[in-house]
Design a protein around this motif. Structure first.
Motif, PDB file in Angstrom:
ATOM      1  N   ALA A  90       0.813  -1.216   0.000  1.00  0.00           N
ATOM      2  CA  ALA A  90       0.000   0.000   0.000  1.00  0.00           C
ATOM      3  C   ALA A  90       0.845   1.265   0.000  1.00  0.00           C
ATOM      4  CB  ALA A  90      -0.934  -0.008   1.211  1.00  0.00           C
ATOM      5  N   SER A  91       1.927   1.276   0.794  1.00  0.00           N
ATOM      6  CA  SER A  91       2.781   2.474   0.849  1.00  0.00           C
ATOM      7  C   SER A  91       3.459   2.713  -0.496  1.00  0.00           C
ATOM      8  CB  SER A  91       3.837   2.311   1.940  1.00  0.00           C
ATOM      9  OG  SER A  91       3.233   2.264   3.211  1.00  0.00           O
ATOM     10  N   GLY A  92       3.905   1.622  -1.125  1.00  0.00           N
ATOM     11  CA  GLY A  92       4.523   1.770  -2.436  1.00  0.00           C
ATOM     12  C   GLY A  92       3.542   2.296  -3.468  1.00  0.00           C
ATOM     13  N   ARG A 113      -5.130  12.562  -3.899  1.00  0.00           N
ATOM     14  CA  ARG A 113      -6.100  12.299  -2.823  1.00  0.00           C
ATOM     15  C   ARG A 113      -6.162  10.797  -2.524  1.00  0.00           C
ATOM     16  NH1 ARG A 113      -8.648  17.015  -1.641  1.00  0.00           N
ATOM     17  NH2 ARG A 113      -8.815  18.570  -3.307  1.00  0.00           N
ATOM     18  N   GLU A 114      -6.042   9.949  -3.566  1.00  0.00           N
ATOM     19  CA  GLU A 114      -5.980   8.504  -3.334  1.00  0.00           C
ATOM     20  C   GLU A 114      -4.741   8.146  -2.494  1.00  0.00           C
ATOM     21  OE1 GLU A 114      -6.103   6.229  -6.930  1.00  0.00           O
ATOM     22  OE2 GLU A 114      -7.882   7.261  -7.703  1.00  0.00           O
ATOM     23  N   ALA A 115      -3.640   8.801  -2.821  1.00  0.00           N
ATOM     24  CA  ALA A 115      -2.400   8.541  -2.081  1.00  0.00           C
ATOM     25  C   ALA A 115      -2.533   8.970  -0.622  1.00  0.00           C
ATOM     26  CB  ALA A 115      -1.237   9.280  -2.741  1.00  0.00           C
ATOM     27  N   ASP A 151      -4.236   5.470   6.004  1.00  0.00           N
ATOM     28  CA  ASP A 151      -4.575   4.119   6.466  1.00  0.00           C
ATOM     29  C   ASP A 151      -3.343   3.413   7.033  1.00  0.00           C
ATOM     30  OD1 ASP A 151      -7.178   4.527   5.687  1.00  0.00           O
ATOM     31  OD2 ASP A 151      -6.983   3.426   3.783  1.00  0.00           O
ATOM     32  N   GLU A 152      -2.202   3.685   6.438  1.00  0.00           N
ATOM     33  CA  GLU A 152      -0.958   3.047   6.894  1.00  0.00           C
ATOM     34  C   GLU A 152      -0.322   3.792   8.065  1.00  0.00           C
ATOM     35  OE1 GLU A 152       0.535   0.122   5.625  1.00  0.00           O
ATOM     36  OE2 GLU A 152      -1.458  -0.023   4.698  1.00  0.00           O
ATOM     37  N   GLY A 153      -0.832   5.009   8.342  1.00  0.00           N
ATOM     38  CA  GLY A 153      -0.255   5.809   9.427  1.00  0.00           C
ATOM     39  C   GLY A 153       1.152   6.299   9.129  1.00  0.00           C
ATOM     40  N   GLU A 154       1.465   6.545   7.869  1.00  0.00           N
ATOM     41  CA  GLU A 154       2.811   6.980   7.474  1.00  0.00           C
ATOM     42  C   GLU A 154       2.885   8.505   7.448  1.00  0.00           C
ATOM     43  OE1 GLU A 154       4.981   5.506   4.275  1.00  0.00           O
ATOM     44  OE2 GLU A 154       4.583   3.395   4.695  1.00  0.00           O
ATOM     45  N   GLN A 189       6.765  16.741  12.615  1.00  0.00           N
ATOM     46  CA  GLN A 189       6.625  15.588  13.511  1.00  0.00           C
ATOM     47  C   GLN A 189       7.684  14.520  13.227  1.00  0.00           C
ATOM     48  OE1 GLN A 189       2.562  14.010  14.179  1.00  0.00           O
ATOM     49  NE2 GLN A 189       1.817  15.860  13.141  1.00  0.00           N
ATOM     50  N   THR A 190       8.021  14.356  11.958  1.00  0.00           N
ATOM     51  CA  THR A 190       9.020  13.333  11.608  1.00  0.00           C
ATOM     52  C   THR A 190      10.448  13.868  11.701  1.00  0.00           C
ATOM     53  OG1 THR A 190       9.034  13.916   9.244  1.00  0.00           O
ATOM     54  CG2 THR A 190       7.409  12.279   9.986  1.00  0.00           C
ATOM     55  N   GLY A 191      10.610  15.200  11.679  1.00  0.00           N
ATOM     56  CA  GLY A 191      11.946  15.784  11.689  1.00  0.00           C
ATOM     57  C   GLY A 191      12.639  15.742  10.345  1.00  0.00           C
ATOM     58  N   HIS A 192      11.909  15.467   9.275  1.00  0.00           N
ATOM     59  CA  HIS A 192      12.494  15.380   7.934  1.00  0.00           C
ATOM     60  C   HIS A 192      12.827  16.793   7.454  1.00  0.00           C
ATOM     61  CE1 HIS A 192      13.024  14.651   3.697  1.00  0.00           C
ATOM     62  NE2 HIS A 192      12.797  13.356   3.830  1.00  0.00           N
TER      63      HIS A 192
END
Length: 827
Positions: A616-618, A644-646, A652-655, A692-695
């Protein structure tokens, strides 16, 4: 007078007579050399009158070796011709006082050889005084060592310094520097300065005798007499300088030097060696290669000759080609030659010596093709200095088998290595200890990094020699496999950190091994039928694509990745997930290069592979990137649909990082479509997820995009703050394309301020941004380009065409640093 006397008188040169006497004694050059401690090359030079004979050595060693003890007429003529060859200072007619001293030395040598019982030295001979100096006169001036000479002279006259060892790799110029130092400092030594060349001696037990002979001390009367004691006694009350060259192959004799200096408190020694003597009181000095200009930013032509490496090349080229000159047409090529030769004087001299038959471009091509450098007129050099390869081979032969094994294996590293990388090679049981031995012998260099870690490297010329030996050894495949495996694991270990708060630090860490990654991929992709090597190549490309993207190595990264993908197609059912990731990385790299058709093809293949893998993430990543491609085609509906699909898949994956990426992409599509209000919401969401991720890069991208919306809304203070923060992050990361984009946005900000001063500032920044984009190969996003054109028109209208062009051109000539000092003032 008999026939023998007439025959001796018929010879008019020392070399011819020595040749005759050697043949008469039925000795080869090698056999005579072994008897007197000379190499075959040195005997050959003497016989061709290309080397000046040492009178003391001749009397003490050559006469017995040639079996002339019972033939004084031949001995006399040989010594007479030797003295004549040295010039007026040493020339002395038979019967003169000076010639009598020479003859007495010959008589002493005869007596030592013939006698089986101790013989008392005649009183007249016991009072012989050594020559003031035997330092050879250099044939050419020393170039580029002024600072080193000043430092070494200060050391040498320091009462606390007794022994200086000049260390350095083969060909770095230790001998020439030591000779110049001895000549410059000899005035401080009332009892003379002595040059002792040990290159012909391989047995450390012969060093003391070689020193005694070169200094001119009398030979021992009793053959078992201790040579070291004779040296100590002879130098005890003398203020003398011993300049000892080529000590590395007799390093076991180091304690002799310490013992002599301890017994002779007014004497000092300068030693050249490729490894330290490691005796008490030794002061080591690393002789570095000659300094080089920055090839990426060459100084003006008039300043290039201030760099010693360039000056040496030009000087030696003129020696064989008087019309040779440094010009704007050949300057870059000469700088490239000197850089490829690591600034090593011997290598530069050898290359420049071929300027009579090769242009600089031809010479550079020969170096690229690894063709050997040789030079006419090098017969006066010792054999191990006639080509750079011979100089390095000389050091290689001094290594023990384990050291040679590791030395060969180290050639797989390109651009240096860490101790961790060294241990991953697993070629010797004690890699750190063996590396230490190579460091001590000047075959490996060490340099501290900014993080206080140590990094090791072989000079490129030495690495090429080691690589040749590795290829001949049958060990290459195993060493390169271990090298590639280590750097793949290293890249995979670092890749997750490229999305964290220390992103810039880890990008810098990857930058250190950029050449190693290239070397690994070159080897892995050399055989596109080896499944294991192709898998490793795909893994390495997948781990590096962000580094290539963020550091703007777009073409390089794309080329490696597509080569790996092409090789993987020989096994269409293997490596599905890796191929999907690699296709996605290739698509992103092609997209940044604005090759939209190619990028779309890669991303569509990536999407199909992800769907087959049900990842899913890919799938979300591919959809996000395909949405950006639709935006660039002007298909905003399709773009927002994909994105929007992405967003839903990432949610859903919480990424969180995926959400930051997709929100920013959707914001870009909406801004390009003219919906600034909703675009702003997505940029803000992207910024919050990125924080939040620090990226760091995602933060910088969201800030710079948010600033564009704020400029359009007239919120200029907030826009300036976001742009300067984004610019600082992009500079830290090294993302030069986005640095240029930020500068363009800052130009828009100044144009929006709508004053004449700010309009001029805007024009300058537009000029700078244009240059930075061209230099980096980057282009603007569609919305950015549209807004830049709008604000450029505003600045031009405020200034007028002529003033705008002048300011634009000023901006193109100034550096980013000159601009940013003012930009950050008052931030």
């Amino acid at each position: 007078m008999g026939t023998a006397h007439d025959l001796a008188e018929s010879f008019t040169t020392f070399g011819a007579f020595l040749h005759y006497l050697r043949k008469r004694a039925r000795l080869t050059q090698r056999e005579l050399g072994a008897a007197v401690g000379y190499s075959v090359a040195q005997i050959s030079l003497l016989e061709n009158d290309q080397r000046l004979p040492d009178l003391t050595t001749l009397a003490a060693l050559f006469i017995p070796a040639l079996n002339l003890q019972a033939e004084p007429h031949l001995t006399t003529r040989l010594l007479e011709l030797a003295a004549a060859s040295r010039g007026p200072a040493d020339s002395a007619p038979a019967g003169s006082a000076a010639f009598t001293r020479i003859t007495r030395r010959a008589i002493i040598a005869e007596e030592i050889v013939e006698s089986t019982a101790p013989i008392q030295l005649p009183r007249a001979a016991s009072n012989l005084q050594p020559p003031t100096s035997n330092l050879p006169a250099p044939l050419l001036p020393l170039i580029g060592r002024t600072g080193e000479l000043d430092h070494l002279q200060a050391l040498l006259i320091d009462p606390g310094v007794r022994l200086i060892t000049l260390l350095g790799p083969p060909g770095v110029g230790k001998t020439r520097l030591a000779l110049q130092l001895a000549r410059a400092a000899q005035q401080h030594f009332v009892d003379g300065a002595y040059w002792i060349d040990l290159s012909a001696i391989a047995d450390h037990q012969l060093v003391a005798a070689a020193l005694r002979v070169s200094i001119g001390l009398p030979a021992p009367i009793d053959p078992p007499a201790d040579e070291v004691q004779l040296l100590s006694d002879g130098l005890r009350d003398r203020q003398a300088l011993l300049a000892i060259d080529n000590f590395e192959q007799v390093i076991d004799a180091a304690p002799i030097i310490a013992e002599i200096l301890s017994a002779a408190p007014q004497a000092k020694a300068v030693v050249t060696s490729r490894s330290a003597l490691e005796v008490y009181g030794e002061q080591t000095f690393i002789v570095a290669p000659l300094s080089l200009p920055n090839r990426d930013h060459l100084p003006p032509l008039k300043d290039l000759l201030h760099y010693p490496a360039i000056a040496l090349f030009v000087e030696r080229a003129r020696a064989v080609q008087p019309a040779f000159a440094l010009t704007s047409a050949n300057a870059a090529t000469i700088a490239a030659i000197c850089a490829r030769l690591d600034g090593l004087p011997l290598a530069i001299e050898l290359a420049a010596g071929q300027s009579q038959v090769f242009t600089p471009q031809d010479l550079l091509q020969r170096l690229i093709e690894h063709q050997p450098l040789t030079m006419r007129g090098t017969r006066h050099r010792p054999a191990h200095q006639r080509t750079l390869s011979e100089a390095i081979a000389w050091s290689y032969r001094q290594l023990n088998p384990l050291e040679q094994h590791l030395f060969r294996a180290l050639s797989v590293f390109a651009g240096g290595f860490t101790s961790e990388a060294l241990q991953a090679l697993n070629v010797v049981d004690d890699p750190i200890g063996t590396l230490s031995a190579l460091l001590a012998k000047s075959l490996v260099q060490v340099q501290p990094e900014a993080d206080n870690a140590l990094r090791f490297r072989l000079l490129e010329t030495i690495r090429e020699f080691a690589a040749e030996r590795l290829a001949q050894s049958g060990e290459e495949a195993a060493a390169r496999q271990q090298h590639a495996a280590y750097f793949t694991v290293l890249a995979e270990r670092i890749e997750p950190a490229l999305t964290g708060i220390d992103q810039a630090q880890w990008l810098n860490r990857l930058e250190q091994d950029r050449d190693n990654f290239r070397a690994a991929l070159t080897w892995l992709l050399h055989d596109d039928r080896d499944r294991d090597r192709i898998e490793l190549a795909l893994r390495l490309c997948v781990a590096l694509w962000k580094y290539w993207r963020y550091r703007c190595y777009l073409s390089e990264g794309y080329t490696w990745t597509t080569r790996a993908l092409q090789a993987a197609r020989h096994q269409p059912t293997a490596h599905l997930a890796l191929r999907a990731q690699a296709e996605w990385g290739a698509g992103v790299l092609a997209a940044v290069k604005r090759d939209e058709t190619v990028a779309t093809a890669h991303l569509e293949r990536s999407l199909r592979l992800w769907e087959r893998s049900e990842d899913a993430s890919g799938i979300a990543g591919a959809l996000t990137a395909l949405g950006a491609r639709a935006m660039h085609r002007g298909d905003y509906a399709q773009a927002t649909k994909y994105q929007r699909e992405a967003l839903k898949l990432y949610a859903d994956e919480g990424e969180l990082q995926g959400l930051a990426y997709a929100h920013n992409a959707l914001g870009e599509s909406l801004r390009a479509a003219g919906d600034y209000a909703v675009s702003r919401e997505h940029y803000q969401a992207s910024l919050e997820f990125a924080q939040q991720t620090g990226h760091q890069r995602s933060i910088a991208v969201a800030m710079s995009n948010l600033a564009q919306v704020e400029i359009a809304a007239g919120e200029l203070d907030s826009a300036r703050r976001h742009l300067l923060n984004g610019l600082a992050l992009f500079r830290e990361i090294g993302d030069v394309v986005n640095v240029a984009s930020c500068v363009m946005s800052l130009a828009c900000y100044h144009a929006a301020l709508n004053t004449s001063t700010d309009a001029e500032r805007a024009a300058q920044l537009f000029g700078l941004a244009d240059r930075l984009l061209r230099e980096s190969g980057g282009t603007l996003e569609a919305a950015d380009r549209r807004e830049a054109e709008q604000y450029q028109a505003a600045a031009r209208a405020a200034l007028g065409d002529e003033a705008f062009v002048v300011a634009w051109r000023i901006g193109q000539t100034l550096s980013l640093e000159e601009h940013t000092r003012e930009l950050f003032t008052g931030m």
